[in-house]
Design an enzyme around this catalytic site. Structure first.
Site, short mmCIF file in Angstrom:
data_model
loop_
_atom_site.label_atom_id
_atom_site.label_comp_id
_atom_site.label_asym_id
_atom_site.label_seq_id
_atom_site.Cartn_x
_atom_site.Cartn_y
_atom_site.Cartn_z
CG LEU A 1 -2.21 -0.64 1.30
CD1 LEU A 1 -2.81 -0.48 2.69
CD2 LEU A 1 -3.12 -0.03 0.26
N GLY B 1 8.99 6.02 6.26
CA GLY B 1 10.29 5.96 6.90
C GLY B 1 10.52 4.72 7.75
CG PHE B 2 9.44 4.81 11.14
CD1 PHE B 2 10.54 4.78 11.97
CD2 PHE B 2 8.88 6.02 10.81
CE1 PHE B 2 11.08 5.95 12.46
CE2 PHE B 2 9.41 7.21 11.29
CZ PHE B 2 10.52 7.17 12.13
N GLY B 3 8.79 1.53 7.72
CA GLY B 3 8.44 0.17 7.34
C GLY B 3 7.59 0.19 6.10
CE LYS C 1 4.29 1.78 10.19
NZ LYS C 1 3.91 3.09 10.77
CG ASP D 1 4.87 12.32 11.37
OD1 ASP D 1 5.03 13.47 10.88
OD2 ASP D 1 5.27 11.29 10.80
P1 ADP Z 1 5.42 5.17 8.05
O1 ADP Z 1 5.56 5.15 9.54
O2 ADP Z 1 6.51 4.44 7.37
O3 ADP Z 1 5.18 6.56 7.52
P2 ADP Z 1 2.58 4.65 7.80
O4 ADP Z 1 1.99 3.94 8.97
O5 ADP Z 1 2.35 6.11 7.72
O6 ADP Z 1 4.13 4.29 7.71
O7 ADP Z 1 2.04 3.96 6.48
C1 ADP Z 1 2.59 4.32 5.20
C2 ADP Z 1 1.45 4.54 4.20
O8 ADP Z 1 0.68 3.33 4.08
C3 ADP Z 1 0.44 5.61 4.62
O9 ADP Z 1 0.87 6.91 4.24
C4 ADP Z 1 -0.81 5.16 3.88
O10 ADP Z 1 -0.76 5.55 2.53
C5 ADP Z 1 -0.71 3.63 3.95
N1 ADP Z 1 -1.45 3.09 5.12
C6 ADP Z 1 -0.93 2.87 6.35
N2 ADP Z 1 -1.85 2.37 7.19
C7 ADP Z 1 -2.99 2.26 6.49
C8 ADP Z 1 -4.31 1.79 6.81
N3 ADP Z 1 -4.61 1.32 8.03
N4 ADP Z 1 -5.25 1.82 5.84
C9 ADP Z 1 -4.94 2.28 4.61
N5 ADP Z 1 -3.72 2.74 4.24
C10 ADP Z 1 -2.74 2.73 5.16
MG MG Z 2 3.53 7.78 7.86
MG MG Z 3 5.69 6.88 10.86
#
Ligand code: ADP
Ligand code: MG
Ligand code: MG
Length: 302
Positions: A32, A36-38, A55, A159
């Site tokens: 999806l 930065g973190f995964g 995630k 954030d």
């Molecule tokens: P990071 O900590 O690496 O920024 P995120 O948790 O923000 O990771 O997730 C990265 C991207 O994945 C988000 O910007 C979004 O586009 C998508 N995403 C993350 N969690 C969800 C979710 N529960 N439902 C739909 N899309 C998601």
């Molecule tokens: Mg994020």
């Molecule tokens: Mg993050």
């Protein structure tokens, strides 16, 4: 490549603590997004077909660890914060964590709800450009109310930005995601920050110190500007410390006033979340929102 990594890691999840192993409960689908973190994958719960997001958090990228009463080993702060918010029943404006798994020595898998038709707010704005104020208001109110809930339960997100908001494109409900830079809420100042610099306030840039609420409110000001102008107000540190947004398109006086209030240079001059919710621009939208139930948005733009 990313997906193979997940499958590989998942095989090593032995289903400890009486839990069924991850791979017998969920199916992992396409990527999806990765930040930065995964990496985050779409997926499905096998028992009922529920749409989920998975995630993958690598241990070596986790900034903060903490302990859960039920666990012997430390867990990423992100999991503990989401657990805390889920335990109290959750909130419609905050993504719900459904499950999590430790993958021996490698990292963690965090299973969250995922609206079946959704887009993060960054992609939403990129596709459509600046949002009509009415739609921005609808999103903004939900985000501020969700943050009230988050703060009320002892968590600060740290954030808030468009990438960390998901929009259900059928219902126009929004949910805050990504607590990976969050912390337990405290009254005293924080002196570390892992959030996004262009959303961070002058006091962080100049003094490396900030309070939870003024930080959240500043980032809300940046977010609201971004929604109604289609881009963020500040790129460089010098612009952040000037704290003077320049409106690049027509924005109503009330909306501009709210943005400027959130982007006050002095943290003590910024509104509280309650102040934001009772600002005239926020109240002005209520009648309009009722109309909106009947007038659906142009489907071409959704
Ligand atoms: P990071 O900590 O690496 O920024 P995120 O948790 O923000 O990771 O997730 C990265 C991207 O994945 C988000 O910007 C979004 O586009 C998508 N995403 C993350 N969690 C969800 C979710 N529960 N439902 C739909 N899309 C998601
Ligand atoms: Mg994020
Ligand atoms: Mg993050």
């Amino acid at each position: 490549l990313e997906k193979r990594t997940v499958e590989l890691q998942v095989e090593e999840d032995g289903g400890k603590n009486g839990k069924e192993p991850f791979c017998s409960q969920y199916r992992c689908g396409p990527l999806l997004g990765s930040g930065g973190f995964g990496s985050v994958f779409s997926g499905q719960r096998l028992s009922d077909g529920l749409q989920v997001a998975i995630k993958q958090i690598s241990s070596d990228r986790v900034q903060q660890w903490t302990r859960l009463p039920s666990e012997l080993r430390p867990v990423p702060m992100e999991i503990a914060l989401l657990q805390r918010l889920s335990e109290v029943g959750g909130h419609g404006g905050v993504i719900r964590m459904l499950d999590w798994f430790e993958v021996e020595g490698r990292g963690f898998l965090l299973v969250m709800e995922r609206p079946p038709q959704c887009q993060d707010l960054f992609d939403f704005i990129t596709e459509r450009g600046a949002l009509p104020e009415r739609l921005a208001l609808r999103f903004f109110r939900q985000i501020v109310e969700a943050l009230q809930f988050v703060h009320a339960h002892g968590v600060v997100h740290r954030d808030i930005k468009d990438e960390n908001i998901v929009v259900d494109t059928r219902t126009l409900e929004v949910k805050i995601i990504d607590f990976g830079s969050g912390a337990p809420l405290k009254e005293t100042a924080y002196d570390e920050f892992e959030g996004t610099r262009v959303y961070s306030p002058p006091e962080w840039i100049q003094a490396r110190s900030y309070g939870a609420v003024p930080l959240s409110v500043w980032s809300l000001g940046v977010l609201l500007f971004n929604m109604v102008c289609g881009d963020i107000p500040f790129e460089r540190d010098q612009e952040i410390v000037m704290a003077t947004p320049i409106f690049t398109r027509h924005v109503s006086k009330e909306c501009q006033a709210l943005i400027r209030w959130c982007l006050s240079y002095r943290p003590e001059d910024r509104p509280s979340l309650e102040d934001i919710l009772s600002h005239p621009w926020m109240e002005g939208g209520e009648e309009e929102e009722e109309e909106e139930e009947h007038v659906s948005l142009p489907s071409a733009s959704l």
